[in-house]
Design a protein around this motif. Structure first.
Motif, PDB file in Angstrom:
ATOM      1  N   GLY A 253       0.380  -1.181  -0.066  1.00  0.00           N
ATOM      2  CA  GLY A 253       0.212   0.101  -0.052  1.00  0.00           C
ATOM      3  C   GLY A 253       1.615   1.386  -0.484  1.00  0.00           C
ATOM      4  N   ARG A 254       2.054   0.580  -0.270  1.00  0.00           N
ATOM      5  CA  ARG A 254       3.040   2.844   0.247  1.00  0.00           C
ATOM      6  C   ARG A 254       3.626   2.942  -1.197  1.00  0.00           C
ATOM      7  NH1 ARG A 254       7.189   0.923   5.308  1.00  0.00           N
ATOM      8  NH2 ARG A 254       6.035   0.479   6.718  1.00  0.00           N
ATOM      9  N   ASP A 255       3.880   4.226  -1.035  1.00  0.00           N
ATOM     10  CA  ASP A 255       3.703   4.747  -2.324  1.00  0.00           C
ATOM     11  C   ASP A 255       4.961   4.327  -2.711  1.00  0.00           C
ATOM     12  OD1 ASP A 255       1.430   6.313  -2.258  1.00  0.00           O
ATOM     13  OD2 ASP A 255       2.095   8.147  -1.484  1.00  0.00           O
ATOM     14  N   HIS A 256       5.992   4.082  -2.205  1.00  0.00           N
ATOM     15  CA  HIS A 256       7.539   3.946  -2.278  1.00  0.00           C
ATOM     16  C   HIS A 256       7.523   2.662  -1.183  1.00  0.00           C
ATOM     17  CE1 HIS A 256       8.043   7.642  -4.801  1.00  0.00           C
ATOM     18  NE2 HIS A 256       7.405   8.216  -3.417  1.00  0.00           N
ATOM     19  N   PRO A 257       7.144   0.804  -2.554  1.00  0.00           N
ATOM     20  CA  PRO A 257       7.456  -0.060  -1.742  1.00  0.00           C
ATOM     21  C   PRO A 257       8.702  -0.140  -1.533  1.00  0.00           C
ATOM     22  CG  PRO A 257       6.902  -0.440  -3.736  1.00  0.00           C
ATOM     23  CD  PRO A 257       6.638   0.859  -3.446  1.00  0.00           C
ATOM     24  N   GLU A 258       9.110  -0.883  -0.834  1.00  0.00           N
ATOM     25  CA  GLU A 258      10.931  -1.552   0.337  1.00  0.00           C
ATOM     26  C   GLU A 258      11.517  -2.334  -0.646  1.00  0.00           C
ATOM     27  OE1 GLU A 258       8.695  -1.042   4.028  1.00  0.00           O
ATOM     28  OE2 GLU A 258       7.722  -1.773   1.679  1.00  0.00           O
ATOM     29  N   VAL A 259      10.434  -2.895  -2.209  1.00  0.00           N
ATOM     30  CA  VAL A 259      11.220  -4.205  -3.045  1.00  0.00           C
ATOM     31  C   VAL A 259      10.934  -3.638  -4.166  1.00  0.00           C
ATOM     32  CG1 VAL A 259      11.214  -6.273  -3.194  1.00  0.00           C
ATOM     33  CG2 VAL A 259      10.635  -6.294  -0.932  1.00  0.00           C
ATOM     34  N   VAL A 260      12.086  -3.481  -4.901  1.00  0.00           N
ATOM     35  CA  VAL A 260      11.963  -3.181  -6.724  1.00  0.00           C
ATOM     36  C   VAL A 260      10.372  -4.254  -7.316  1.00  0.00           C
ATOM     37  CG1 VAL A 260      12.834  -2.980  -9.013  1.00  0.00           C
ATOM     38  CG2 VAL A 260      14.491  -2.002  -6.278  1.00  0.00           C
ATOM     39  N   PRO A 261       9.651  -3.956  -7.416  1.00  0.00           N
ATOM     40  CA  PRO A 261       8.099  -4.683  -8.214  1.00  0.00           C
ATOM     41  C   PRO A 261       9.172  -4.919  -9.277  1.00  0.00           C
ATOM     42  CG  PRO A 261       7.957  -2.513  -8.742  1.00  0.00           C
ATOM     43  CD  PRO A 261       8.506  -2.091  -8.201  1.00  0.00           C
ATOM     44  N   ASP A 262       9.047  -6.757 -10.182  1.00  0.00           N
ATOM     45  CA  ASP A 262       8.713  -7.262 -10.967  1.00  0.00           C
ATOM     46  C   ASP A 262       8.724  -7.038 -12.604  1.00  0.00           C
ATOM     47  OD1 ASP A 262      10.139  -9.275  -9.221  1.00  0.00           O
ATOM     48  OD2 ASP A 262       8.579 -10.937  -9.312  1.00  0.00           O
ATOM     49  N   VAL A 263       7.769  -6.193 -12.542  1.00  0.00           N
ATOM     50  CA  VAL A 263       6.623  -5.789 -14.203  1.00  0.00           C
ATOM     51  C   VAL A 263       6.422  -3.985 -12.986  1.00  0.00           C
ATOM     52  CG1 VAL A 263       5.440  -5.072 -15.268  1.00  0.00           C
ATOM     53  CG2 VAL A 263       5.962  -7.674 -14.490  1.00  0.00           C
ATOM     54  N   GLU A 264       6.479  -2.888 -13.627  1.00  0.00           N
ATOM     55  CA  GLU A 264       5.897  -2.028 -13.400  1.00  0.00           C
ATOM     56  C   GLU A 264       5.380  -1.424 -14.584  1.00  0.00           C
ATOM     57  OE1 GLU A 264       6.243   2.006 -10.219  1.00  0.00           O
ATOM     58  OE2 GLU A 264       7.930   0.777 -10.719  1.00  0.00           O
ATOM     59  N   ARG A 265       4.281  -1.057 -14.913  1.00  0.00           N
ATOM     60  CA  ARG A 265       3.364  -0.407 -15.928  1.00  0.00           C
ATOM     61  C   ARG A 265       2.340   1.061 -15.552  1.00  0.00           C
ATOM     62  NH1 ARG A 265       1.719  -5.458 -19.500  1.00  0.00           N
ATOM     63  NH2 ARG A 265       4.024  -6.204 -18.517  1.00  0.00           N
ATOM     64  N   THR A 266       1.984   1.354 -16.411  1.00  0.00           N
ATOM     65  CA  THR A 266       1.177   2.569 -16.910  1.00  0.00           C
ATOM     66  C   THR A 266       0.155   1.794 -17.755  1.00  0.00           C
ATOM     67  OG1 THR A 266       1.937   4.227 -17.767  1.00  0.00           O
ATOM     68  CG2 THR A 266       2.227   4.158 -15.038  1.00  0.00           C
ATOM     69  N   LEU A 267      -1.050   2.566 -17.386  1.00  0.00           N
ATOM     70  CA  LEU A 267      -2.695   2.303 -18.250  1.00  0.00           C
ATOM     71  C   LEU A 267      -3.154   3.325 -18.299  1.00  0.00           C
ATOM     72  CD1 LEU A 267      -2.792  -1.603 -17.784  1.00  0.00           C
ATOM     73  CD2 LEU A 267      -2.048  -0.578 -19.114  1.00  0.00           C
ATOM     74  N   PRO A 268      -3.396   3.821 -18.984  1.00  0.00           N
ATOM     75  CA  PRO A 268      -4.800   4.618 -19.124  1.00  0.00           C
ATOM     76  C   PRO A 268      -6.073   4.273 -18.241  1.00  0.00           C
ATOM     77  CG  PRO A 268      -3.894   3.407 -21.685  1.00  0.00           C
ATOM     78  CD  PRO A 268      -3.450   3.443 -20.776  1.00  0.00           C
ATOM     79  N   GLU A 270     -10.378   5.709 -16.931  1.00  0.00           N
ATOM     80  CA  GLU A 270     -11.162   6.764 -17.314  1.00  0.00           C
ATOM     81  C   GLU A 270     -11.092   7.409 -16.105  1.00  0.00           C
ATOM     82  OE1 GLU A 270     -14.871   4.568 -16.474  1.00  0.00           O
ATOM     83  OE2 GLU A 270     -15.264   3.507 -18.822  1.00  0.00           O
ATOM     84  N   ALA A 271     -10.942   7.703 -15.123  1.00  0.00           N
ATOM     85  CA  ALA A 271     -10.539   8.820 -14.262  1.00  0.00           C
ATOM     86  C   ALA A 271      -8.633   9.361 -13.941  1.00  0.00           C
ATOM     87  CB  ALA A 271     -11.036   7.822 -12.603  1.00  0.00           C
ATOM     88  N   GLY A 272      -7.919   8.906 -14.498  1.00  0.00           N
ATOM     89  CA  GLY A 272      -6.716   9.273 -15.238  1.00  0.00           C
ATOM     90  C   GLY A 272      -5.457   7.518 -15.512  1.00  0.00           C
ATOM     91  N   THR A 273      -5.083   8.209 -15.231  1.00  0.00           N
ATOM     92  CA  THR A 273      -2.977   7.122 -15.388  1.00  0.00           C
ATOM     93  C   THR A 273      -3.962   5.541 -13.807  1.00  0.00           C
ATOM     94  OG1 THR A 273      -1.703   8.129 -16.096  1.00  0.00           O
ATOM     95  CG2 THR A 273      -1.473   6.267 -15.662  1.00  0.00           C
ATOM     96  N   ILE A 274      -3.414   4.541 -14.707  1.00  0.00           N
ATOM     97  CA  ILE A 274      -3.296   3.360 -13.601  1.00  0.00           C
ATOM     98  C   ILE A 274      -2.071   3.186 -13.528  1.00  0.00           C
ATOM     99  CG2 ILE A 274      -4.396   1.125 -12.864  1.00  0.00           C
ATOM    100  CD1 ILE A 274      -6.988   2.140 -14.237  1.00  0.00           C
ATOM    101  N   ARG A 275      -1.428   2.738 -12.113  1.00  0.00           N
ATOM    102  CA  ARG A 275      -0.552   2.187 -12.012  1.00  0.00           C
ATOM    103  C   ARG A 275      -0.618   0.954 -11.895  1.00  0.00           C
ATOM    104  NH1 ARG A 275       3.203   4.732  -7.134  1.00  0.00           N
ATOM    105  NH2 ARG A 275       1.952   4.077  -6.793  1.00  0.00           N
ATOM    106  N   LEU A 276       0.690  -0.388 -12.667  1.00  0.00           N
ATOM    107  CA  LEU A 276       0.126  -1.859 -11.751  1.00  0.00           C
ATOM    108  C   LEU A 276       1.527  -1.964 -12.409  1.00  0.00           C
ATOM    109  CD1 LEU A 276      -1.325  -4.660 -12.141  1.00  0.00           C
ATOM    110  CD2 LEU A 276      -0.569  -4.469 -15.197  1.00  0.00           C
ATOM    111  N   ARG A 277       1.817  -2.377 -10.318  1.00  0.00           N
ATOM    112  CA  ARG A 277       3.039  -3.338 -10.095  1.00  0.00           C
ATOM    113  C   ARG A 277       2.760  -4.788  -9.786  1.00  0.00           C
ATOM    114  NH1 ARG A 277       4.376   1.259  -5.287  1.00  0.00           N
ATOM    115  NH2 ARG A 277       2.464   0.906  -4.747  1.00  0.00           N
TER     116      ARG A 277
END
Length: 290
Positions: A253-268, A270-277
């Motif tokens: 739930g943190r904005d900056h997690p302690e562990v680097v994610p394996d996959v991180e991308r952004t998707l468009p 309806e309410a704005g950009t969605i961040r997928l980790r």
């Protein structure tokens, strides 16, 4: 008992007429009060009102039962005293929909799992006495406190009918709490026709239920923002001693997690950009093998 009347033989191809005839044939032999409640449930299921209320059966049927002085729990109690099974009613309605409506199951993933949603609703009973059966505690916005309530969990199969996403109710169970009602649903799931994905709301599925998930019945649940997970342990280093069971701590739930994610991308969205980790090989501290 409700007066038995025969359905017209020359049925049209109109889906509304077919649905009305099917509901009529199912409920005409029930007592009047029970038939009314079951008919309301069918109307809500087949008109898409569950989509408007985000799957909440209690909010969907409220406009039709606001004038009643007795609750839904009496319907189930009446069925338990007799020989009518609510599960059989839902199974018959489900099979009829598959046979007569353009039903397209919603499937996800490479395995094309069918999606089954489990949610719980609270029907508060402001004037309930101490003898109220199947009751727990639920928060009432009108009273501003927790009051006695009927807490029901519903299992719905997510499908598309005519381009509209709806849920076909398969099972309902009461409980003294949302966790207990959901647990009763897991204990009496309908038979699966293939691989399925059980989607449960945040906090409703227990850690034991996640640990018991299989390739046949996968389980997906939202994590609460305060949840803490552990990464996989580091590979053996060759040093003596017991190998570690857990790795680094991760707070999703943190904005900056302690562990680097394996996959991180952004998707468009309806309410704005969605961040997928995405992280792999995560587990709860109490269940390192899950």
């Amino acid at each position: 008992m409700s007066k038995t009347t025969l359905s017209p033989i020359d049925l049209t191809a109109d889906p509304v007429s077919l649905a009305a005839a099917a509901v009529h044939s199912l409920i005409q032999t029930l007592p009047t009060g029970t038939a009314f409640c079951i008919g309301i449930v069918f109307i809500v299921m087949m008109t898409g009102r569950l989509v408007q209320t985000k799957g909440s059966l209690a909010r969907a049927v409220f406009p039709f039962v606001a004038h009643l002085r007795w609750g839904w729990h009496r319907v189930e109690r009446a069925m338990e005293r007799g020989k009518w099974s609510l599960d059989a009613v839902f199974d018959s309605a489900h099979n009829w929909c598959l046979a007569n409506l353009p039903v397209e199951p919603v499937c996800l993933g490479e395995a094309q799992r069918e999606v089954h949603a489990i949610d719980s609703s609270t029907i508060v009973r402001l004037r309930a006495g101490q003898r109220l059966a199947l009751a727990g505690k639920g928060y009432c916005h009108r009273a501003g406190r927790a009051v006695r309530a009927n807490i029901v969990a519903a299992l719905t199969r997510v499908v598309m009918i005519g381009g509209v996403r709806v849920g076909l109710v398969r099972r309902t169970r009461f409980g003294s709490s949302g966790h207990e009602a959901v647990e009763r649903l897991f204990a009496e799931l309908p038979p699966a026709t293939g691989q399925r994905l059980m989607v449960v709301d945040a906090g409703m599925a227990t850690k034991e239920q996640f640990a018991a998930a299989t390739a046949q019945d996968a389980l997906l649940g939202r994590l609460r923002i305060k949840t803490k997970l552990r990464c996989a342990p580091a590979p053996p280093s060759g040093n003596p001693g017991r190998p570690p069971v857990h790795g680094e701590v991760l707070h999703p739930g943190r904005d900056h997690p302690e562990v680097v994610p394996d996959v991180e991308r952004t998707l468009p969205g309806e309410a704005g950009t969605i961040r997928l980790r995405r992280w792999s090989t995560l587990h709860d501290e109490e269940f390192p093998e899950t």
